[in-house]
Each structure stands twice: as C-alpha cells, then as structure tokens.
Design an enzyme around this catalytic site. Structure first.
Site, short mmCIF file in Angstrom:
data_model
loop_
_atom_site.label_atom_id
_atom_site.label_comp_id
_atom_site.label_asym_id
_atom_site.label_seq_id
_atom_site.Cartn_x
_atom_site.Cartn_y
_atom_site.Cartn_z
N ASP A 15 0.88 -1.17 0.00
CA ASP A 15 0.00 0.00 0.00
C ASP A 15 0.92 1.23 0.00
O ASP A 15 2.14 1.10 0.12
CB ASP A 15 -0.90 -0.01 1.26
CG ASP A 15 -1.80 1.21 1.36
OD1 ASP A 15 -2.40 1.60 0.34
OD2 ASP A 15 -1.90 1.83 2.45
N SER A 16 0.30 2.41 -0.06
CA SER A 16 1.09 3.64 0.02
C SER A 16 1.55 3.91 1.45
O SER A 16 2.43 4.75 1.65
CB SER A 16 0.22 4.81 -0.45
OG SER A 16 -0.96 4.84 0.33
N CYS A 78 -4.40 -1.69 -1.74
CA CYS A 78 -4.64 -0.26 -1.93
C CYS A 78 -5.63 -0.13 -3.09
O CYS A 78 -5.40 -0.72 -4.16
CB CYS A 78 -3.33 0.42 -2.29
SG CYS A 78 -3.50 2.12 -2.84
N GLU A 159 -3.39 8.46 8.09
CA GLU A 159 -1.95 8.13 8.02
C GLU A 159 -1.19 8.87 9.13
O GLU A 159 -0.23 8.36 9.68
CB GLU A 159 -1.42 8.51 6.64
CG GLU A 159 0.01 8.09 6.35
CD GLU A 159 0.21 6.60 6.03
OE1 GLU A 159 -0.77 5.92 5.70
OE2 GLU A 159 1.37 6.14 6.12
N CYS A 191 -11.15 2.55 0.28
CA CYS A 191 -9.76 2.92 0.59
C CYS A 191 -9.39 2.07 1.80
O CYS A 191 -10.16 1.99 2.76
CB CYS A 191 -9.67 4.42 0.93
SG CYS A 191 -8.04 4.90 1.54
N HIS A 193 -7.36 2.55 4.04
CA HIS A 193 -7.15 3.29 5.30
C HIS A 193 -8.45 3.38 6.12
O HIS A 193 -8.42 3.54 7.33
CB HIS A 193 -6.69 4.73 5.01
CG HIS A 193 -5.23 4.86 4.69
ND1 HIS A 193 -4.69 4.41 3.52
CD2 HIS A 193 -4.20 5.39 5.41
CE1 HIS A 193 -3.37 4.68 3.52
NE2 HIS A 193 -3.06 5.27 4.65
N1 DGL Z 1 -4.89 3.11 1.04
C1 DGL Z 1 -4.96 3.70 -0.26
C2 DGL Z 1 -6.21 3.23 -1.01
O1 DGL Z 1 -6.83 2.24 -0.64
C3 DGL Z 1 -4.99 5.18 -0.39
C4 DGL Z 1 -4.23 6.16 0.34
C5 DGL Z 1 -3.45 7.12 -0.51
O2 DGL Z 1 -4.00 8.11 -1.05
O3 DGL Z 1 -2.26 6.84 -0.63
O4 DGL Z 1 -6.58 3.84 -2.00
#
Ligand code: DGL
Length: 272
Positions: A15-16, A78, A159, A191, A193
């Site tokens: 993931d990011s 992600c 984050e 997402c 997150h």
């Molecule tokens: N966790 C990432 C997702 O599911 C997104 C977060 C980001 O913008 O890096 O899209």
C-alpha cells in the site's frame, strides 16, 4: 521456465502507507501460519493525488521487490493502486504468482446482495476518478445506481494518526453529509485506510445500512486462492516483515497496533 512456488514462501502485500495494514492484519487473523512481507510506500504517500502513470511506476517497482523477496502471491492492498495498476502488476508477474486486488472481491460481494439498488462509494480522488467501482458493478448489474464521492482528506488524516478524535469526527461528518450520499443501501469504504475510521462512520449512520470494507473480504479471497492452488502454509508460525520507503513514526505505531510491539521494520530504497 515456470518457477516452482511452495507454501512456505511469504505473501507480499503493499500500500502507500498504513492502509494495507488493515488487510494484512485480517490475513494474519485468518491465516496465522503465513509469512508476510509488507511494503508501505510512505515516500510517495498519498497515492490518491498521483497520476495513473506514477502509480503504475511505483507498483511495478514494489512488485519487483516483493518477487525478489520470493513472495508466492502479491496483494495490492490499496484501492488506488488496484484501480490504476492491477493489470500492469499482473503482466509484470507473468502468471508466476497470483496477484490479488482489493476491488474485485468487494464487487463480487455486493453483487450477491440483490437488495442493494443504490450503492455509495467513498475513496481517494484517484479511485473515484477512475470510476472503477461503478464500471465493474454495472458489468454485473446495469440497474444498480452507484454514487461516488472523493474524500481526499481522510487517508492523510488517518496516516497521521488522526482518528477517533474531534478533528476526525468533524471531517468525516462533513463528507458524509453530502446530499449525494443520501438514500444509499450500503456504503463501500473504497480505501484501505478507512477501516480505521469505520467505527466513527458507523456512529454517524447509526446502523442504517451495511458499511463494507475490504479487510476481511480480501483476506478470505486470499485464503480461497491459496487453498485452490495448494499453497497454504500449514505447519509454521507466521513471520511478518515490514518495509517502508521513507521512515515515518506513525507507520511504526500503526504496525505495532496491528502486529504487536516487536515488529521487524526496515527502510528500503527500491527506486534505483
Ligand atoms: N490506502 C490507499 C487506497 O486504498 C490510499 C491512500 C493514498 O491516497 O495513498 O486507496
């Protein structure tokens, strides 16, 4: 030459940043014997604001790193990277290992819910702009209405460790009160997150409808695929290693929250 894959090889997840930890932790829960290699691309966070080409570039470098770490499967934990880079990562992996994205399992899940006629989706700008959920859901049923809203402040807020407090509550409330999200039958948290704020979202909607996140659904998909391919690791205590592209204190805190205080975490430059 086809590479021989064996069950003791780790599952690669990326993931990011910390979002994919929600998926990794669900995988650990239902597959405790599996070794996991996690890559958080904190240097390029947030993915939601980046171009499709940039995401493809990052995703291929990370996939190459996970293959060098001998992973038997790659989970793109992600939504933004799943929307933009699933096909290129699959191509890069050349069918040597399974590549699993976080979008298809959710689309398949909602397609079993015939009573859902108007589906809400919230996610990053990148995911929402790609229209991936609407396109895939409409392929299954043309009659379902999909209403999407980009919620770009949420992933950076999470984050940074801002959740379950007054600031997060105000921001979440302001997004969810948009007229577009009225009269929905369920809400997809598009997402990885967002499971970290699922309780706050649930408190706002007061159980009026189902709030769907990818963690468990994707973990089950991983289990099914490894079972089918006879790649489940059985007699092993799962070991977990975390790599990040840029050190951030919040990553260590979140990884410890999901995986315990003694995590193995290294900073790794994979861009050269
Ligand atoms: N966790 C990432 C997702 O599911 C997104 C977060 C980001 O913008 O890096 O899209």
């Amino acid at each position: 030459m086809k590479q021989i894959i064996n069950p003791s090889q780790p599952i690669g997840i990326f993931d990011s940043g910390i979002g994919g930890l929600t998926v990794a932790s669900a995988i650990k829960k239902i597959l405790p014997n599996e070794n996991i290699v996690y890559f958080g691309d904190t240097a390029h966070f947030p993915y939601g604001e980046k171009s499709e080409d940039s995401i493809k570039f990052y995703a291929i470098k990370i996939a190459r790193f996970l293959l060098q770490k001998n992973c038997k499967a790659i989970v793109i934990a992600c939504n933004t990277a799943s929307a933009h880079a699933y096909n290129v990562v699959k191509e890069f992996a050349e069918n040597k290992v399974e590549v699993i994205n976080v979008i298809d399992p959710i689309v398949n899940y909602v397609s079993t819910k015939k009573e859902y006629k108007r589906i809400g989706v919230i996610g990053t700008k990148g995911t929402i702009k790609s229209n991936v959920y609407e396109n895939k859901i409409k392929q299954i049923s043309k009659n379902i209405e999909v209403v999407s809203l980009a919620t770009p402040l949420l992933a950076p807020m999470i984050e940074e460790g801002f959740f379950n407090n007054n600031i997060s509550k105000t921001i979440i409330q302001s997004y969810l009160s948009k007229p577009r999200l009225k009269k929905i039958d369920c809400l997809i948290l598009a997402c990885t997150h967002y499971p970290l704020i699922k309780k706050e979202i649930t408190d706002i909607y007061k159980k009026q409808f189902e709030i769907i996140d990818s963690a468990e659904i994707v973990a089950l998909q991983v289990k099914n695929i490894l079972t089918q391919k006879k790649l489940l690791n059985k007699n092993n205590v799962g070991k977990h290693h975390f790599y990040i592209s840029d050190y951030t204190p919040s990553f260590g805190n979140s990884a410890s929250m999901f995986f315990g205080s003694k995590i193995s975490l290294s900073e790794q430059n994979i861009w050269i």
